[in-house]
Design an enzyme around this catalytic site. Structure first.
Site, PDB file in Angstrom:
ATOM      1  N   ASP A  90      37.500  -7.464  30.037  1.00 11.08           N
ATOM      2  CA  ASP A  90      37.668  -8.206  28.794  1.00 11.08           C
ATOM      3  C   ASP A  90      38.197  -9.614  29.048  1.00 11.08           C
ATOM      4  O   ASP A  90      39.362  -9.794  29.388  1.00 11.08           O
ATOM      5  CB  ASP A  90      38.638  -7.429  27.899  1.00 11.08           C
ATOM      6  CG  ASP A  90      38.895  -8.089  26.564  1.00 11.08           C
ATOM      7  OD1 ASP A  90      38.111  -8.965  26.172  1.00 11.08           O
ATOM      8  OD2 ASP A  90      39.884  -7.713  25.903  1.00 11.08           O
ATOM      9  N   SER A  93      41.384 -10.890  26.680  1.00  9.74           N
ATOM     10  CA  SER A  93      42.777 -10.473  26.795  1.00  9.74           C
ATOM     11  C   SER A  93      43.174 -10.584  28.263  1.00  9.74           C
ATOM     12  O   SER A  93      42.331 -10.851  29.132  1.00  9.74           O
ATOM     13  CB  SER A  93      42.972  -9.035  26.275  1.00  9.74           C
ATOM     14  OG  SER A  93      42.303  -8.098  27.101  1.00  9.74           O
ATOM     15  N   ASN A  95      45.837  -8.355  29.843  1.00  8.32           N
ATOM     16  CA  ASN A  95      46.596  -7.233  30.378  1.00  8.32           C
ATOM     17  C   ASN A  95      45.690  -6.108  30.856  1.00  8.32           C
ATOM     18  O   ASN A  95      44.557  -5.963  30.405  1.00  8.32           O
ATOM     19  CB  ASN A  95      47.545  -6.681  29.305  1.00  8.32           C
ATOM     20  CG  ASN A  95      48.496  -7.744  28.788  1.00  8.32           C
ATOM     21  OD1 ASN A  95      49.133  -8.443  29.566  1.00  8.32           O
ATOM     22  ND2 ASN A  95      48.592  -7.872  27.475  1.00  8.32           N
ATOM     23  N   TRP A  97      45.673  -1.947  31.075  1.00  9.67           N
ATOM     24  CA  TRP A  97      46.323  -0.697  30.686  1.00  9.67           C
ATOM     25  C   TRP A  97      45.319   0.440  30.737  1.00  9.67           C
ATOM     26  O   TRP A  97      44.113   0.240  30.573  1.00  9.67           O
ATOM     27  CB  TRP A  97      46.968  -0.793  29.298  1.00  9.67           C
ATOM     28  CG  TRP A  97      46.019  -0.896  28.138  1.00  9.67           C
ATOM     29  CD1 TRP A  97      45.557  -2.033  27.550  1.00  9.67           C
ATOM     30  CD2 TRP A  97      45.397   0.196  27.424  1.00  9.67           C
ATOM     31  NE1 TRP A  97      44.694  -1.733  26.520  1.00  9.67           N
ATOM     32  CE2 TRP A  97      44.584  -0.376  26.419  1.00  9.67           C
ATOM     33  CE3 TRP A  97      45.464   1.588  27.537  1.00  9.67           C
ATOM     34  CZ2 TRP A  97      43.833   0.406  25.542  1.00  9.67           C
ATOM     35  CZ3 TRP A  97      44.710   2.370  26.663  1.00  9.67           C
ATOM     36  CH2 TRP A  97      43.906   1.770  25.676  1.00  9.67           C
ATOM     37  N   TYR A 133      47.191  -2.995  16.782  1.00 15.82           N
ATOM     38  CA  TYR A 133      45.784  -2.922  16.426  1.00 15.82           C
ATOM     39  C   TYR A 133      45.628  -2.931  14.914  1.00 15.82           C
ATOM     40  O   TYR A 133      46.583  -2.656  14.181  1.00 15.82           O
ATOM     41  CB  TYR A 133      45.159  -1.656  17.023  1.00 15.82           C
ATOM     42  CG  TYR A 133      45.151  -1.681  18.528  1.00 15.82           C
ATOM     43  CD1 TYR A 133      44.197  -2.419  19.214  1.00 15.82           C
ATOM     44  CD2 TYR A 133      46.126  -1.017  19.258  1.00 15.82           C
ATOM     45  CE1 TYR A 133      44.190  -2.480  20.587  1.00 15.82           C
ATOM     46  CE2 TYR A 133      46.135  -1.069  20.642  1.00 15.82           C
ATOM     47  CZ  TYR A 133      45.164  -1.797  21.301  1.00 15.82           C
ATOM     48  OH  TYR A 133      45.170  -1.866  22.664  1.00 15.82           O
ATOM     49  N   ASP A 276      33.910 -14.186  25.019  1.00 16.17           N
ATOM     50  CA  ASP A 276      34.703 -12.966  25.032  1.00 16.17           C
ATOM     51  C   ASP A 276      33.832 -11.752  25.347  1.00 16.17           C
ATOM     52  O   ASP A 276      33.065 -11.286  24.507  1.00 16.17           O
ATOM     53  CB  ASP A 276      35.392 -12.791  23.679  1.00 16.17           C
ATOM     54  CG  ASP A 276      36.367 -11.619  23.657  1.00 16.17           C
ATOM     55  OD1 ASP A 276      36.459 -10.897  24.664  1.00 16.17           O
ATOM     56  OD2 ASP A 276      37.025 -11.425  22.627  1.00 16.17           O
ATOM     57  N   THR A 279      34.180  -8.549  23.050  1.00 18.03           N
ATOM     58  CA  THR A 279      33.601  -8.508  21.704  1.00 18.03           C
ATOM     59  C   THR A 279      32.103  -8.332  21.853  1.00 18.03           C
ATOM     60  O   THR A 279      31.476  -9.025  22.651  1.00 18.03           O
ATOM     61  CB  THR A 279      33.919  -9.799  20.928  1.00 18.03           C
ATOM     62  OG1 THR A 279      35.321  -9.893  20.705  1.00 18.03           O
ATOM     63  CG2 THR A 279      33.206  -9.831  19.588  1.00 18.03           C
TER      64      THR A 279
END
Length: 387
Positions: A90, A93, A95, A97, A133, A276, A279
């Site tokens: 992505d 963003s 991070n 996880w 979210y 992005d 998306t």
């Protein structure tokens, strides 16, 4: 600047350059419909995808509403011995996880979960943070471990281990977690992103990565992420470079937007576009959405912006003017066909760029047409027609 272009064109994919095959799974919408989730619930999950880019005092805010249509993901591993995960790569963003055994909700149980007790290189912290979210919050604990992406090995990488995940829509995601590739400024303060550590630990040949999305994707091959380089065989023609206008997201300037031969003048005072990969759809500034749909002769329904499939070949080509050149997006790309229903692959955002310009989001739909290159050293994004 010409020498850099030549270097990129001639770059061999060798040590320090890896290909990550992307798989194409079913979209979350498709999976939820197969599971009998009412269409009305899907409609309730619609949010403003631009909220993802609104920085606040929160550690991280990245709505997953736009992930309802995302279905490109690749494999990484974490820990020693390695534990495998499918992640969304992505650029919207920063991070990393993944689900963990700390989490006992059905959404986590339905995915691969990282077990820290099985990794000899894991070290935990007492730090946790929330991801907010549009329809539920996700909290993660921070830990450190070895992250492996084929022959790239990043040691002592900070990442998030989920503590809880709401069932909808996390239960229905084809991928397990998210690997952010944006600038460190939108990551967790005081912790290196994966890209930062790859560079600091000399794991990349060049400070660059690129994406290719197949126009005819399958589950076994939906495209590729290339870390550390580019592959000239995956595109044709010249690379068009656009400078990043704000080093938080991969945000570039858009000088004009045209529908067919007609310029709209919507970007006469300047527009911004965020490139992005997290998306799926093309996102149109909300103030232009009504005129956009009217120009295409489209009406909204429960299934989206539906058009007669027989009329698609005669629909206009869309043009984005970037760095003085027009990048066309033909109807064969921006119209999606599923189960005999044709829809225009767009959604709207009412969020402006931080400096006030209308904000577009150039997602996977746009990137199917254009091979994209993210040049960290020179803070720019390159586009070339996909092979």
């Amino acid at each position: 600047m010409q020498w850099l272009v030549l270097a990129l064109l001639c770059l061999r994919l060798g040590e320090g350059v890896v290909r990550i095959p992307l798989r194409k799974g079913k979209s979350v919408r498709e999976v939820m419909r197969e599971k009998g989730v009412p269409e009305g619930f899907l409609n309730q999950l619609r949010g403003d995808p631009g909220r993802k880019y609104q920085l606040s005092n929160a550690v991280a805010y990245e709505p997953l509403t736009n992930y309802l249509d995302s279905f490109y993901f690749g494999e990484i591993s974490i820990g020693t011995p390695p534990q495998n995960f499918l992640v969304l790569f992505d650029t919207g963003s920063a991070n990393l996880w993944v689900p963990s055994t700390y989490c006992r909700t059905p959404a986590c149980a339905n995915h691969a979960r990282f077990n820290p007790s099985l990794s000899s290189t894991f070290s935990g912290t007492n730090v946790s943070y929330p991801l907010y979210y549009g329809f539920g919050d996700l909290s993660v604990a921070l830990g450190y471990d070895t992250v492996t992406i084929q022959n790239i090995v990043v040691r002592n990488q900070e990442f998030g281990l989920s503590l809880d995940e709401p069932s909808r829509p996390f239960y229905y995601l084809n991928f397990d977690g998210i690997l952010g590739l944006s600038y460190p400024g939108v990551g967790i303060r005081g912790y290196n992103t994966l890209v930062q550590n790859m560079l600091q630990q000399s794991q990349l040949t060049e400070p660059i990565f690129s994406f290719y999305y197949s126009r005819n994707p399958t589950y076994s091959y939906g495209g590729e992420v290339i870390l550390g380089g580019v592959d000239p065989h995956l595109y044709s023609g010249e690379v068009l470079w656009a400078p990043v206008v704000q080093e938080l997201y991969w945000k570039i300037g858009i000088e004009e937007f045209s529908i067919g031969p007609s310029a709209t003048s919507w970007c006469s005072q300047g527009c911004h576009g965020i490139v992005d990969t997290g998306t799926f759809l093309l996102t149109v500034p909300g103030q232009f959405m009504s005129a956009f749909l009217q120009a295409l002769g489209v009406e909204e329904s429960d299934y989206g912006f539906v058009v007669d499939c027989n009329n698609v070949p005669s629909m206009p080509t869309l043009y984005f003017t970037i760095s003085g050149a027009q990048l066309p997006l033909p109807p064969s790309v921006y119209v999606l066909k599923n189960d005999g229903i044709c829809t225009v692959g767009v959604e709207s955002t009412y969020v402006l760029s931080a400096s006030g310009q209308p904000l577009w989001i150039l997602g996977n739909l746009f990137l199917r047409q254009y091979y994209s290159i993210f040049d960290i050293a020179n803070n720019r994004v390159g586009f070339a027609l996909s092979a």
